[in-house]
Write a protein that holds these residues in place. Sequence first.
Motif, PDB file in Angstrom:
ATOM      1  N   VAL A   1       0.519  -3.520 -11.006  1.00  0.00           N
ATOM      2  CA  VAL A   1       1.544  -3.112 -11.957  1.00  0.00           C
ATOM      3  C   VAL A   1       1.744  -1.614 -11.766  1.00  0.00           C
ATOM      4  CG1 VAL A   1       2.175  -2.900 -14.393  1.00  0.00           C
ATOM      5  CG2 VAL A   1       0.878  -4.902 -13.604  1.00  0.00           C
ATOM      6  N   ILE A   2       2.959  -1.236 -11.423  1.00  0.00           N
ATOM      7  CA  ILE A   2       3.290   0.178 -11.256  1.00  0.00           C
ATOM      8  C   ILE A   2       4.176   0.588 -12.423  1.00  0.00           C
ATOM      9  CG2 ILE A   2       4.485   1.881  -9.836  1.00  0.00           C
ATOM     10  CD1 ILE A   2       3.596   0.299  -7.392  1.00  0.00           C
TER      11      ILE A   2
ATOM     12  N   ILE B   1       5.366   8.018 -10.484  1.00  0.00           N
ATOM     13  CA  ILE B   1       4.389   7.010 -10.897  1.00  0.00           C
ATOM     14  C   ILE B   1       3.457   7.604 -11.941  1.00  0.00           C
ATOM     15  CG2 ILE B   1       2.442   5.575 -10.168  1.00  0.00           C
ATOM     16  CD1 ILE B   1       3.915   4.971  -7.613  1.00  0.00           C
ATOM     17  N   ARG B   2       3.381   6.919 -13.059  1.00  0.00           N
ATOM     18  CA  ARG B   2       2.492   7.327 -14.147  1.00  0.00           C
ATOM     19  C   ARG B   2       1.169   6.578 -14.079  1.00  0.00           C
ATOM     20  NH1 ARG B   2       3.379   7.774 -20.581  1.00  0.00           N
ATOM     21  NH2 ARG B   2       1.305   7.110 -21.171  1.00  0.00           N
ATOM     22  N   ASP B   3       1.227   5.257 -13.831  1.00  0.00           N
ATOM     23  CA  ASP B   3       0.015   4.437 -13.791  1.00  0.00           C
ATOM     24  C   ASP B   3       0.129   3.355 -12.743  1.00  0.00           C
ATOM     25  OD1 ASP B   3      -1.514   5.424 -16.200  1.00  0.00           O
ATOM     26  OD2 ASP B   3       0.331   4.770 -17.201  1.00  0.00           O
ATOM     27  N   ARG B   4      -1.019   3.005 -12.179  1.00  0.00           N
ATOM     28  CA  ARG B   4      -1.151   1.847 -11.294  1.00  0.00           C
ATOM     29  C   ARG B   4      -2.256   0.987 -11.900  1.00  0.00           C
ATOM     30  NH1 ARG B   4      -0.962   6.463  -8.518  1.00  0.00           N
ATOM     31  NH2 ARG B   4       0.684   6.762  -6.991  1.00  0.00           N
ATOM     32  N   ILE B   5      -1.950  -0.286 -12.161  1.00  0.00           N
ATOM     33  CA  ILE B   5      -2.913  -1.171 -12.822  1.00  0.00           C
ATOM     34  C   ILE B   5      -3.139  -2.394 -11.937  1.00  0.00           C
ATOM     35  CG2 ILE B   5      -3.376  -2.563 -14.882  1.00  0.00           C
ATOM     36  CD1 ILE B   5      -1.316  -0.668 -16.325  1.00  0.00           C
ATOM     37  N   ASP B   6      -4.409  -2.645 -11.626  1.00  0.00           N
ATOM     38  CA  ASP B   6      -4.765  -3.834 -10.865  1.00  0.00           C
ATOM     39  C   ASP B   6      -4.493  -5.056 -11.740  1.00  0.00           C
ATOM     40  OD1 ASP B   6      -6.014  -5.333  -8.701  1.00  0.00           O
ATOM     41  OD2 ASP B   6      -7.647  -5.661 -10.128  1.00  0.00           O
ATOM     42  N   ALA B   7      -3.744  -6.030 -11.194  1.00  0.00           N
ATOM     43  CA  ALA B   7      -3.391  -7.221 -11.970  1.00  0.00           C
ATOM     44  C   ALA B   7      -3.412  -8.449 -11.065  1.00  0.00           C
ATOM     45  CB  ALA B   7      -2.029  -7.049 -12.630  1.00  0.00           C
TER      46      ALA B   7
ATOM     47  N   ASP C   1       0.816  -1.215   0.000  1.00  0.00           N
ATOM     48  CA  ASP C   1       0.000   0.000   0.000  1.00  0.00           C
ATOM     49  C   ASP C   1       0.848   1.262   0.000  1.00  0.00           C
ATOM     50  OD1 ASP C   1      -2.159  -1.687  -0.064  1.00  0.00           O
ATOM     51  OD2 ASP C   1      -2.755  -1.338   2.016  1.00  0.00           O
ATOM     52  N   ALA C   2       1.893   1.277   0.812  1.00  0.00           N
ATOM     53  CA  ALA C   2       2.772   2.459   0.854  1.00  0.00           C
ATOM     54  C   ALA C   2       3.510   2.633  -0.468  1.00  0.00           C
ATOM     55  CB  ALA C   2       3.762   2.345   2.011  1.00  0.00           C
ATOM     56  N   MET C   3       3.985   1.541  -1.048  1.00  0.00           N
ATOM     57  CA  MET C   3       4.697   1.627  -2.329  1.00  0.00           C
ATOM     58  C   MET C   3       3.764   2.096  -3.444  1.00  0.00           C
ATOM     59  SD  MET C   3       7.905   0.773  -2.274  1.00  0.00           S
ATOM     60  CE  MET C   3       9.142  -0.050  -1.328  1.00  0.00           C
ATOM     61  N   ALA C   4       2.557   1.532  -3.498  1.00  0.00           N
ATOM     62  CA  ALA C   4       1.610   1.886  -4.551  1.00  0.00           C
ATOM     63  C   ALA C   4       1.103   3.316  -4.396  1.00  0.00           C
ATOM     64  CB  ALA C   4       0.446   0.898  -4.566  1.00  0.00           C
ATOM     65  N   ALA C   5       1.086   3.835  -3.168  1.00  0.00           N
ATOM     66  CA  ALA C   5       0.581   5.187  -2.929  1.00  0.00           C
ATOM     67  C   ALA C   5       1.639   6.265  -3.140  1.00  0.00           C
ATOM     68  CB  ALA C   5       0.039   5.291  -1.501  1.00  0.00           C
ATOM     69  N   ALA C   6       2.903   5.885  -3.160  1.00  0.00           N
ATOM     70  CA  ALA C   6       3.982   6.872  -3.297  1.00  0.00           C
ATOM     71  C   ALA C   6       3.892   7.569  -4.651  1.00  0.00           C
ATOM     72  CB  ALA C   6       5.339   6.187  -3.148  1.00  0.00           C
ATOM     73  N   GLY C   7       4.208   8.826  -4.684  1.00  0.00           N
ATOM     74  CA  GLY C   7       4.227   9.552  -5.949  1.00  0.00           C
ATOM     75  C   GLY C   7       5.507   9.341  -6.720  1.00  0.00           C
ATOM     76  N   HIS C   8       6.593   9.055  -6.004  1.00  0.00           N
ATOM     77  CA  HIS C   8       7.910   8.865  -6.603  1.00  0.00           C
ATOM     78  C   HIS C   8       8.563   7.622  -6.018  1.00  0.00           C
ATOM     79  CE1 HIS C   8       7.152  13.177  -7.133  1.00  0.00           C
ATOM     80  NE2 HIS C   8       7.845  13.028  -8.242  1.00  0.00           N
TER      81      HIS C   8
END
Length: 165
Positions: free
Chosen positions: A135-136, A124-130, A67-74
């Motif tokens: 997928v970041i 981060i440009r995109d986060r995709i549920d996989a 969650d922390a990794m996926a929420a980070a902006g950079h």
Amino acid sequence: MTDSFIPAPGTEAEMRKALGLFATGVTVVTCMSPRGPLGITVNSFTSVSMDPPLILWCPAKSSRRHDAMAAAGHFALHIMGEDQDDVALGFTKSGEAFEGFDWISSERDVPLIENCPARFECHIRDRIDAGDHTVIIGHVDRVTVTDSAPRVFMAGQWGQFQHRG
């Protein structure tokens, strides 16, 4: 011997073994989180595009760091060198394994591990549920390269590539 199977519940070990036959690099992804600097060792990394410069990596949703990794902006993705096994192993056990090696903070407050063969600083440009991963996709803002040799991972073992020539 040839073995074929349909991926399904109960064949996870066979699937993992088959995927493990593909050699990958060893990488550590770092970001700043609400609890401080955070890192994770991953081998699900690949280049996506040269124009624009994009890379991707895939954290498991079951990870306490997801969650922390996926929420980070950079974030920064570090290709680990042959002499950085302790760093990579440290982040397999703890997201806070920053002691005992050189790192600095970027101007965006992202932890940067020093002396890696390559480091990609991204937003981060995109986060995709996989499925059981996310997928970041990161847009590469800066690349740092050294002349150190990268670590390789295959079939559950770490090794190195022997250059010829």
